[in-house]
Structure formats: structure tokens, C-alpha cells
Enzyme design. Structure first.
Site, PDB file in Angstrom:
ATOM      1  N   HIS A 375       0.823  -1.045  -0.042  1.00  0.00           N
ATOM      2  CA  HIS A 375       0.447   0.847   0.060  1.00  0.00           C
ATOM      3  C   HIS A 375       0.975   1.600  -0.001  1.00  0.00           C
ATOM      4  O   HIS A 375       0.370   2.322   0.249  1.00  0.00           O
ATOM      5  CB  HIS A 375      -1.123   0.364   1.177  1.00  0.00           C
TER       6      HIS A 375
ATOM      7  N   GLY B  63      -0.995  -8.826   7.454  1.00  0.00           N
ATOM      8  CA  GLY B  63       0.456  -9.257   7.245  1.00  0.00           C
ATOM      9  C   GLY B  63       0.573  -8.169   6.570  1.00  0.00           C
ATOM     10  O   GLY B  63      -0.133  -6.859   6.348  1.00  0.00           O
ATOM     11  N   CYS B  64       1.829  -7.593   6.147  1.00  0.00           N
ATOM     12  CA  CYS B  64       2.385  -6.149   5.301  1.00  0.00           C
ATOM     13  C   CYS B  64       1.597  -5.717   4.339  1.00  0.00           C
ATOM     14  O   CYS B  64       1.395  -5.108   3.714  1.00  0.00           O
ATOM     15  CB  CYS B  64       3.743  -5.642   6.004  1.00  0.00           C
ATOM     16  N   GLN B  65       1.856  -7.234   3.444  1.00  0.00           N
ATOM     17  CA  GLN B  65       1.329  -7.407   2.390  1.00  0.00           C
ATOM     18  C   GLN B  65       0.410  -8.395   1.727  1.00  0.00           C
ATOM     19  O   GLN B  65      -0.031  -7.794   0.677  1.00  0.00           O
ATOM     20  CB  GLN B  65       3.145  -7.895   1.568  1.00  0.00           C
ATOM     21  N   SER B  66       0.622  -9.204   2.119  1.00  0.00           N
ATOM     22  CA  SER B  66      -0.861  -9.715   2.384  1.00  0.00           C
ATOM     23  C   SER B  66      -1.752 -10.018   3.198  1.00  0.00           C
ATOM     24  O   SER B  66      -1.660  -9.684   4.222  1.00  0.00           O
ATOM     25  CB  SER B  66      -0.648 -11.541   0.733  1.00  0.00           C
TER      26      SER B  66
END
Lengths: 419, 152
Positions: A375, B63-66
Site C-alpha cells: 500500500h 500481513g504487511c503485504q497480503s
């Protein structure tokens, strides 16, 4: 249009010798998973040229001591180098004087400083602060915290589908209650270069000050705070090829003079008595404790480095990379580029239909290609785009067209595996 | 929710140790990490369907990404697990974890740390252990095992 905007959009003949530039960055010779490193995560942090490594090393090895304190030789030398670094920054952004340059640990701290010292003491219920929909969390959360505490209203300007911040949209929200417009000068996600100079003029006409978050803008073009007519301008050192732990808050002298200290401690005082203390003049008033001495000196070396190459050449080179990357990426099936602003810095965010950004990031890493996924510390913008996250390739002066070819091949392979 | 959860429990399932060695052997068949990734992704694609209405905020692990969603229930003294992710590589890791830990007793789980992660090299080769949230998932499974079956 700002200096940055002009520099980024005008594609002239590139005089940047990219092979020579690459030789200045030792890390670019390393391999990742057996493949040459292709570093396209410059928007998160840039790699360091030998000149910066040498300057910081020289300081550690020959001229290190605390600043503004000792009478001894090393303290004098370190103080001179530290204050010379401030002068370098001031000249670089065309500040009226070095007293307008406050060293912070980064852009985040610089924005927090303005929120805690200027805004908290000058604004209150009934006032509003205006930010945009495409801000980095560092230019959202400090204002949110302040507004929750004080009853100041936080207002948000939406961006267009292309990812542009229009003057009309800003003007519509400047109703006399807005006292500060705090917006990015270049979006870290979309690459959009905002019309900062025009925003400043508009804001000043309607009784508001302006703060520009220049963390990305300062990397891709020359910044002139007087030409922009900025009241506050912030940027960080590590994206500008300098060390981490150093950032800059530019503040108009009259504003800084009128601001109370941000933190208390050594260095920032005039006289301390238990009945009460008096404080140093800006910029030292805002630099409590031992500052990031070596990091400031490293930042000055980074600024000297980019200026020796010249922002005209850097901007022309990056504009070529942006155009080439945009064209090549658009040729990948199912790929959408987010951010189609007319004035863009060399940052390309994209999604690939049917593939998760984190899977893409992991697979291209296997090819030695470093991109950012997620993000990008801009969750409200992700919601506006209607995506969970994006992949982002952000370019620097040492990147090449052939690296973009490798990125495209790696993405084609990832698409075959994932979609 | 219980009825739809995970695969039927087979009585003669191999032990956790067997499941871990099987995974290690399977990944060892590949010469390089590109192929191991593709295999991991294929395992991720084969994860049993995870109903959309289980993807609640309460079941979500950041999670940071998913994103990862994990659901559990106790079938007698056995911990049944079901999980999924919006990312395929993470789904593949989930598939591995489920093969090792789904349908085991709390004692079995707590006495068998996930040695296969380091044996296969996921910890070194997955760019960002943190990014995949692998450790977070392991912690979540062990937390449920420690908490044990709710007393009737």
C-alpha cells in the site's frame, strides 16, 4: 508550474553518462539470486554514491566530535562541517538563509514538528487543515493526531481518476477556515507532480499557509522554496542518495521565529534556570539534543553529488526512463498503470489482473529486480484506486532502459506463473 | 461452519514428523528455487475452498503485504484448521502448514515446531519472512493449540 514539474516534463537531450554514474554506486555491482541487482525501489530509499560513503567515513575517521559544545579542535571542525551542511541545503533549495533550515531525522519528523509547534499553537476549533487524498501516511497521521486533540477540522481534497490534484478541487475547499494546506509535491505512489506554486498562490490568497511534502520531489528535480512561495517544505535525506536519519524542515524565518520549541533538551536553550528557561533562536531551537551530525554532512555530500551531475540532466534521463517504462509496461497483458497525470516523476505504480502484488514482487525478486509492493504507506489512496495494493517501480539517476527490459521480462514470466 | 471445515480426518494419518519429512523431500526434488516457487504456487492453488463468509475481520490476520484468514475448531481432541490468502505464495505456505498441523492434538502440535521451514529454506529464500506473515501464521496455530479445546 514548479521547477520540479518543468524539469520532469521537459525531455531534452540527456547529457547524463549513466555508465559513469553507475560506477559511483558500489552496491550496483552486487548480485541478487545470482542475477545483477536491478534496483527499482528508489521511492522507498535510494542507494548511496561513493561520495556520500566517503564523506561520512571521513567524518567518522578524522573530524568527529559533538557540535556546538567543545572548544577543542575536533568539536570546531565537526561544528563547521555540520553548519556548512546546513548552508549547502539552504543554497540547494534557495532558502533565504541557513537559519530557515531545521535538521530533523526525516520528513516524518519535520511534518510532526510543524503539527506540534506551529499548528498546535496557532490553530484551534473552527480552523481546518487541508490535505489531499494521495498523501503518504506521514502527511496524514500527524494532522489526524493533532485534530483529534484540538478539535481542528481535517479536510481532504480528492484526486482525479488520473491521479491529479486540480486547483479547482483545492479552491473549492478553501473557505476561509482552512489555515494550512499540507500536500505532497510529488506522489510516492502515482508519481503525480502537484501544481505546488499555483496551490501556494491560491492558499495565500485565501489566508492559508502551505506545507509541501517534498520527499519524492526533491529527488527528481530542483526545488526552489522562494519560487514556490512555500511556507514550510519538508524532505528526507535517504531518498536523495544521502544517509538515513536526516531530514529537512524548511520554514519561513518569520514563522520559525514565532514557533515554540518542539522538544526540550540540550542545544536548543539560551539559558536554563529552574524557574524557567529561555530558548535559542531558530534553527537550533528545534534541534534538541545531539543532532545527526554525520548524517547531515552525508546529506550535503549527496546534494553536492546530484548538483555536480545537474538536475537538468537527471530529469531528462529520468523522463526518458519514465516514458520507456510506461510504454513497455503498457504492453503487458492485463497490466494497469495507476496514475496518468500529465506531469509525472519517474514512478510507475501498476496492478496485474489476476495476480497479487506480493506474488509479483517475490517472483521478480528472483530475477534480481527490486520493486515495492503493497500500500506504499498510502492506504486512503489505495481505497480511492479500489485496489488492495500495487506494485511500484520507482527510478533513479542510475537506472537504465535495459533494466526496464529485464523488469518487463520478469513481469511476463510472473504473469505466466500466476495468471 | 464445522461441517464444511477442511478435509475429512483420516485416522491413519502420518505423524507431524512424517508430514514434515514428506514436504522436505518434495521440495528437494527441485533443482532450483524458481521451480520450488512454482511448486509452492501450485500447492496454493490447490488449497480447499475457503467460503467467502468466513473472510471476516475476526478471522483476518494482517500481513504487511497480503491478507490471511484462519479458522479453527476442535474435533474431539484434534485441532482442525482452515485458512486462505489473497496471495498465491502465501496460500502455498498455508497449504504446507495445514499438511503439518491440521487434525493434530494440542500435545502433538506443541511438541513439534515447524522445522521444515528452515530445512526447506523458506526462511532464507522467501523475500521477507515478515512479508509473507509465515511466522504470524505459525504463532496463530500454536496459540490455538496452547489455549486448547474449550472445556464443556
Amino acid at each position: 508550474m514548479s521547477a520540479v514539474a518543468n524539469a520532469v516534463t521537459e525531455v531534452g537531450p540527456s547529457v547524463l553518462d549513466v555508465d559513469r554514474v553507475r560506477a559511483d554506486f558500489p552496491i550496483l555491482t552486487r548480485k541478487v539470486h545470482g542475477k545483477p541487482l536491478i534496483y527499482l525501489d528508489n521511492g522507498a530509499s535510494a542507494q548511496k554514491p561513493q561520495a556520500v560513503i566517503d564523506a561520512t567515513r571521513h567524518c567518522w575517521e578524522h573530524a568527529y566530535a559533538n557540535v556546538h559544545r567543545g572548544l577543542h579542535t575536533l568539536s570546531g571542525e565537526a561544528t563547521d562541517a555540520f553548519e556548512a551542511a546546513r548552508n549547502t541545503v539552504a543554497r540547494h533549495i534557495n532558502a533565504d538563509s541557513a537559519e530557515e533550515v531545521v535538521f530533523t531525522k526525516g520528513a516524518t519528523e519535520a511534518i510532526n514538528l510543524v503539527a506540534a509547534s506551529w499548528a498546535a499553537n496557532h490553530l484551534g476549533p473552527g480552523d481546518a487543515i487541508l490535505i489531499s487524498e494521495m498523501e503518504h501516511h506521514a502527511n496524514i497521521v500527524p494532522w489526524q493526531l493533532l485534530c483529534e486533540r484540538t478539535g481542528i477540522e481535517l479536510r481532504v481534497v480528492p484526486v482525479t481518476d488520473a491521479g491529479e490534484l486540480t486547483l479547482d478541487a483545492v479552491a473549492e475547499r478553501l473557505d476561509g477556515r482552512v489555515r494550512l494546506v499540507a500536500v505532497t509535491h510529488t506522489s510516492n505512489v502515482l508519481g503525480t507532480v502537484t501544481p505546488a506554486k499555483a496551490i501556494a498562490r491560491l492558499a495565500h490568497d485565501r489566508g492559508a499557509l502551505v506545507l509541501f511534502d517534498g520527499s519524492q520531489a526533491a529527488v527528481h528535480g530542483a526545488v526552489d522554496v522562494q519560487d514556490l512561495d512555500a511556507d514550510f517544505y519538508t524532505f528526507t535525506g535517504h531518498k536523495l542518495y544521502g544517509p538515513t536519519g536526516i531530514g529537512v524542515l524548511y520554514g519561513r524565518r518569520a514563522l520559525l521565529d514565532d514557533m515554540p520549541p518542539y522538544q526540550g533538551g540540550g542545544e536548543m536553550i539560551h539559558e536554563v534556570r529552574f524557574e524557567g528557561s529561555t530558548f535559542a533562536a531558530p534553527p537550533h531551537r528545534f534541534e534538541a539534543g545531539t543532532p545527526p551530525i554525520v548524517e547531515a554532512i552525508g546529506l550535503a555530500a549527496a546534494i553536492d553529488y546530484v548538483n555536480a551531475i545537474g538536475f537538468d540532466a537527471i530529469a531528462a534521463h529520468e523522463a526518458d526512463l519514465l516514458a520507456y517504462a510506461t510504454e513497455r509496461l503498457a504492453g503487458i497483458d492485463g497490466l494497469t498503470i495507476h496514475g496518468q497525470a500529465e506531469t509525472k516523476a519517474a514512478i510507475v505504480s501498476f496492478t496485474l489482473a489476476g495476480a497479487h502484488a506480493s506474488d509479483i514482487g517475490t517472483l521478480v525478486d528472483r530475477r534480481g529486480v527490486a520493486i515495492r509492493t503493497g500500500h506504499h504507506c498510502a492506504q486512503p489512496l489505495m481505497r480511492r484506486l479500489g485496489v488492495e495494493g500495487t506494485a511500484r517501480a520507482s527510478f533513479a539517476l542510475y537506472n537504465t532502459r535495459s533494466e526496464i527490459d529485464v523488469l518487463v521480462d520478469a513481469l511476463e514470466r510472473a504473469r505466466r506463473i500466476l495468471v | 461452519m464445522t461441517a464444511a471445515l477442511a478435509q475429512p480426518l483420516v485416522d491413519d494419518r502420518s505423524s507431524i514428523a512424517d508430514a514434515q519429512s514428506d514436504l522436505i523431500e518434495e521440495f528437494d526434488l527441485f533443482d532450483d528455487w524458481d521451480d520450488r516457487y512454482e511448486y509452492l504456487i501450485s500447492l496454493g492453488r490447490k488449497l480447499p475452498e475457503f467460503p467467502e463468509d468466513w473472510k471476516t475481520e475476526a478471522n483476518r490476520h494482517y500481513g504487511c503485504q497480503s491478507q490471511v484468514w484462519l479458522v479453527h475448531h476442535w474435533n474431539g481432541d484434534r485441532l482442525r484448521l482452515s485458512a486462505t490468502s489473497d496471495a498465491l505464495i502465501v496460500s502455498g505456505l498455508i497449504a504446507c502448514l495445514l499438511r503439518v498441523y491440521d487434525g493434530r492434538t494440542a500435545d502433538e502440535i506443541l511438541s513439534a515446531p515447524p522445522a521444515f521451514i528452515a530445512e526447506i529454506g523458506f526462511d532464507r529464500h522467501l523475500s521477507g519472512n515478515r512479508g509473507t506473515g509465515l511466522q504470524t501464521m505459525v504463532d496463530a496455530i500454536f496459540k490455538r493449540a496452547r489455549e486448547g479445546r474449550p472445556q464443556p
